[in-house]
Design an enzyme around this catalytic site. Structure first.
Site, short mmCIF file in Angstrom:
data_model
loop_
_atom_site.label_atom_id
_atom_site.label_comp_id
_atom_site.label_asym_id
_atom_site.label_seq_id
_atom_site.Cartn_x
_atom_site.Cartn_y
_atom_site.Cartn_z
N LYS A 1 26.89 32.14 33.81
CA LYS A 1 26.36 33.47 34.22
C LYS A 1 27.02 34.55 33.37
O LYS A 1 26.35 35.43 32.83
CB LYS A 1 26.66 33.73 35.68
N ASN A 2 28.34 34.46 33.20
CA ASN A 2 29.06 35.56 32.53
C ASN A 2 28.93 35.53 31.01
O ASN A 2 29.42 36.42 30.34
CB ASN A 2 30.54 35.56 32.95
N ARG B 1 27.15 44.62 38.08
CA ARG B 1 27.98 45.54 37.31
C ARG B 1 27.89 45.33 35.82
O ARG B 1 28.17 46.22 35.05
CB ARG B 1 29.44 45.38 37.74
N CYS C 1 33.00 47.33 43.43
CA CYS C 1 32.50 46.21 44.21
C CYS C 1 33.68 45.78 45.09
O CYS C 1 34.76 46.33 45.00
CB CYS C 1 32.00 45.10 43.32
N ARG D 1 36.89 48.72 39.71
CA ARG D 1 36.21 48.31 38.47
C ARG D 1 35.92 49.51 37.56
O ARG D 1 34.79 49.82 37.26
CB ARG D 1 34.91 47.56 38.78
N PRO D 2 36.94 50.27 37.16
CA PRO D 2 36.69 51.43 36.28
C PRO D 2 36.15 51.01 34.91
O PRO D 2 36.25 49.84 34.54
CB PRO D 2 38.08 52.06 36.14
N ILE D 3 35.57 51.97 34.19
CA ILE D 3 35.08 51.65 32.83
C ILE D 3 35.67 52.63 31.82
O ILE D 3 35.09 52.88 30.76
CB ILE D 3 33.53 51.67 32.77
N ASP E 1 38.65 34.45 38.73
CA ASP E 1 37.40 34.03 39.40
C ASP E 1 37.55 32.70 40.11
O ASP E 1 36.62 32.26 40.78
CB ASP E 1 36.25 33.94 38.39
N ARG F 1 24.30 35.36 43.76
CA ARG F 1 24.45 36.21 42.57
C ARG F 1 25.01 35.40 41.41
O ARG F 1 24.72 35.66 40.25
CB ARG F 1 25.42 37.37 42.87
C1 EPZ Z 1 34.45 40.11 33.82
O1 EPZ Z 1 34.42 41.33 34.53
C2 EPZ Z 1 33.70 39.11 34.69
N1 EPZ Z 1 32.32 39.56 34.89
C3 EPZ Z 1 34.41 38.99 36.04
O2 EPZ Z 1 33.74 37.97 36.79
C4 EPZ Z 1 35.85 38.53 35.79
O3 EPZ Z 1 36.53 38.49 37.02
C5 EPZ Z 1 36.55 39.54 34.85
O4 EPZ Z 1 35.79 39.66 33.62
C6 EPZ Z 1 37.97 39.12 34.50
O5 EPZ Z 1 37.94 37.86 33.89
C7 EPZ Z 1 31.42 39.33 33.91
O6 EPZ Z 1 31.73 38.76 32.88
C8 EPZ Z 1 30.01 39.80 34.18
P1 EPZ Z 1 37.59 43.19 32.95
P2 EPZ Z 1 34.90 42.70 33.79
O7 EPZ Z 1 37.04 44.39 32.26
O8 EPZ Z 1 34.52 42.67 32.35
C9 EPZ Z 1 40.39 46.70 34.57
C10 EPZ Z 1 32.61 37.04 38.62
O9 EPZ Z 1 33.05 36.68 39.74
N2 EPZ Z 1 39.60 47.62 33.73
O10 EPZ Z 1 38.16 42.08 32.14
O11 EPZ Z 1 34.44 43.85 34.62
C11 EPZ Z 1 39.57 46.13 35.73
O12 EPZ Z 1 39.57 47.01 36.82
C12 EPZ Z 1 33.09 38.35 38.02
O13 EPZ Z 1 31.79 36.40 37.92
C13 EPZ Z 1 39.99 48.96 33.63
O14 EPZ Z 1 40.96 49.39 34.26
O15 EPZ Z 1 36.48 42.56 33.92
C14 EPZ Z 1 40.31 44.85 36.04
O16 EPZ Z 1 41.43 45.16 36.85
C15 EPZ Z 1 34.02 39.11 38.96
N3 EPZ Z 1 39.27 49.81 32.84
C16 EPZ Z 1 40.82 44.39 34.66
O17 EPZ Z 1 40.75 45.54 33.80
C17 EPZ Z 1 38.18 49.37 32.11
O18 EPZ Z 1 37.58 50.18 31.38
C18 EPZ Z 1 39.98 43.27 34.05
O19 EPZ Z 1 38.64 43.71 34.05
C19 EPZ Z 1 37.80 48.00 32.22
C20 EPZ Z 1 38.54 47.15 33.02
#
Ligand code: EPZ
Length: 416
Positions: free
Chosen positions: A22-23, A93, A117, A122-124, A306, A397
């Site tokens: 999925k990811n 997301r 969520c 989940r900030p960006i 995950d 999902r």
């Molecule tokens: C991806 O989410 C996955 N989703 C998540 O899987 C997975 O848990 C996560 O990576 C970590 O491996 C998809 O691939 C669609 P991150 P993503 O940006 O990209 C912080 C599932 O169950 N952060 O690596 O959103 C964030 O809050 C889902 O399939 C910021 O602070 O994760 C988190 O604490 C859940 N600012 C950490 O970084 C930002 O701009 C890691 O998030 C971006 C992220």
């Protein structure tokens, strides 16, 4: 509202095939916007989030159709709509990944803030601040991200505070058509990032360093559509392994990628499970009893966040106390109170959970997020009596017919 019914304590055995990731499917879907024409993905994941991603592409004017698990996306040479609406983004997301591609190819984007969520805010911010560095003007108002940029975007030297998967993917897709050489330091190394890089290179992108912590992208003027077989879903693979493990069974998993699960396999072996690996298969054999093992979740290649909830369910049946530390998301223990309804003995202190072994007893429980729903199903497989897991829309999902795969392995489980 569907529920999953499980009659516990059946020992699982047999073989099952894994679906596409999925990811990996989601970012690949959005990467198609970088090149007009017909893109085909084999072994694409058929979960709800992917349906939502397809609806998002269709809202931009793309066509998409399935042939078995092959998905073809047709991207027009121009798109009229550049808005990713909230109603599509609030449940999935990963839609934020279309921000990078829309700015990269069209110089404009209006993307709903994905919303938090259950597992965290989940900030960006890392996505936004670095796209700005590449020349995009970005405003956030009324729940939407308004992006505008002259084309092509400018290459930039980027250093991520943490190896964020989504930020790495967004910036990759912004860099492939940018002018000059972009470098992303402290980039994510997840297999889903590497799979996206493989496809971008098939489309003609010039990228080095996939799978390492420094990725460099030499921008090119245009890309062409191509074809790609998507990697297997490593989280589904490990979830099914843990289903075999928690029932002291013996399972064979096919069409998977053992090399994507080194840390998880290590922890299962430490706990006492016998694991044999082939090129695209994993065979797990259970001991009569298995030991408690501690884990801390971390970025790839560490133990995946995950799989934290699923491993916690497993540890409720281990000999001895285990400690699970969640280091990636700030609120990913919502499955704990639901496990306690099944008679699990767990105490949490901040981002640490202490799990003491206890016999699980069936009950009605509620899924709170995608991976928590898998955790509760695993616990139901080990519990005495009947378990009902509610709100299985969370499960759908991210898992493709998980209950059918478990039934194939001998579980007494059905959707009602
Ligand atoms: C991806 O989410 C996955 N989703 C998540 O899987 C997975 O848990 C996560 O990576 C970590 O491996 C998809 O691939 C669609 P991150 P993503 O940006 O990209 C912080 C599932 O169950 N952060 O690596 O959103 C964030 O809050 C889902 O399939 C910021 O602070 O994760 C988190 O604490 C859940 N600012 C950490 O970084 C930002 O701009 C890691 O998030 C971006 C992220």
């Amino acid at each position: 509202m569907d529920r999953i019914y499980i009659k516990g304590r059946k020992t699982l055995s047999g073989e099952v095939e894994i679906s596409g990731s999925k990811n990996s499917t989601l970012p690949l879907l959005f990467s198609t916007l970088l090149a007009e024409g017909s893109h085909t993905f084999h072994n694409a994941s058929q979960v709800k989030d992917v349906d939502t991603g397809i609806k998002l592409l269709q809202s931009f004017g793309c066509e998409a159709y399935w042939k078995g698990t092959s998905l073809t996306v047709i991207v027009p040479d121009k798109i009229e709509n550049f808005t990713a609406h909230y109603d599509l983004m609030r449940t999935m997301r990963a839609g934020v990944l279309c921000l990078g591609v829309l700015l990269s190819r069209y110089g404009k984007a209006q993307v709903s803030l994905p919303g938090g969520c259950a597992i965290g805010t989940r900030p960006i911010n890392w996505h936004v601040e670095n796209l700005k560095k590449m020349g995009a003007g970005i405003e956030i108002q009324k729940g939407y991200i308004y992006g505008k940029s002259a084309l092509p975007l400018k290459a930039a030297q980027i250093k991520l505070e943490k190896p964020s998967v989504g930020a790495t993917q967004n910036l990759l897709m912004a860099g492939v058509l940018a002018e000059g050489r972009t470098e992303i330091q402290n980039s994510a190394r997840e297999p889903e990032v590497v799979d996206l890089i493989h496809y971008l290179k098939k489309m003609g992108a010039d990228i080095e360093g996939g799978g390492t912590s420094t990725i460099t992208i030499q921008g090119v003027s245009s890309l062409k559509p191509s074809e790609h077989t998507i990697i297997p879903d490593r989280i589904e693979t490990a979830t099914l392994l843990m289903a075999g493990a928690i029932t002291l069974g013996e399972v064979g998993i096919f069409k998977c990628a053992p090399s994507h699960l080194t840390q998880v396999i290590e922890k299962l072996e430490q706990s006492g499970f016998d694991i044999q690996q082939g090129e695209d298969r994993i065979h797990l054999k259970s001991p009569r009893k298995f030991s408690a093992v501690n884990i801390s979740t971390s970025f790839y290649p560490g133990f995946p966040t995950d799989l934290q909830a699923q491993f916690m369910a497993l540890m409720t049946q281990a000999e001895g106390e285990s400690i699970i530390e969640e280091c990636i998301f700030e609120n990913r223990f919502m499955h704990v109170p639901e496990l306690m309804r099944l008679n699990a003995h767990i105490t949490t202190h901040g981002n640490k959970a202490h799990i003491h072994p206890s016999p699980l007893k069936g009950a009605v429980v509620m899924a709170t997020d995608l991976r928590a729903s898998a955790c509760l199903i695993l616990a139901g497989l080990a519990a005495e009596g009947e378990t009902y897991v509610r709100r299985v829309y969370h499960l759908d999902r991210g898992y493709d017919k998980l209950e059918s795969k478990l039934a194939l392995l001998g579980a007494d489980i059905k959707r009602i």
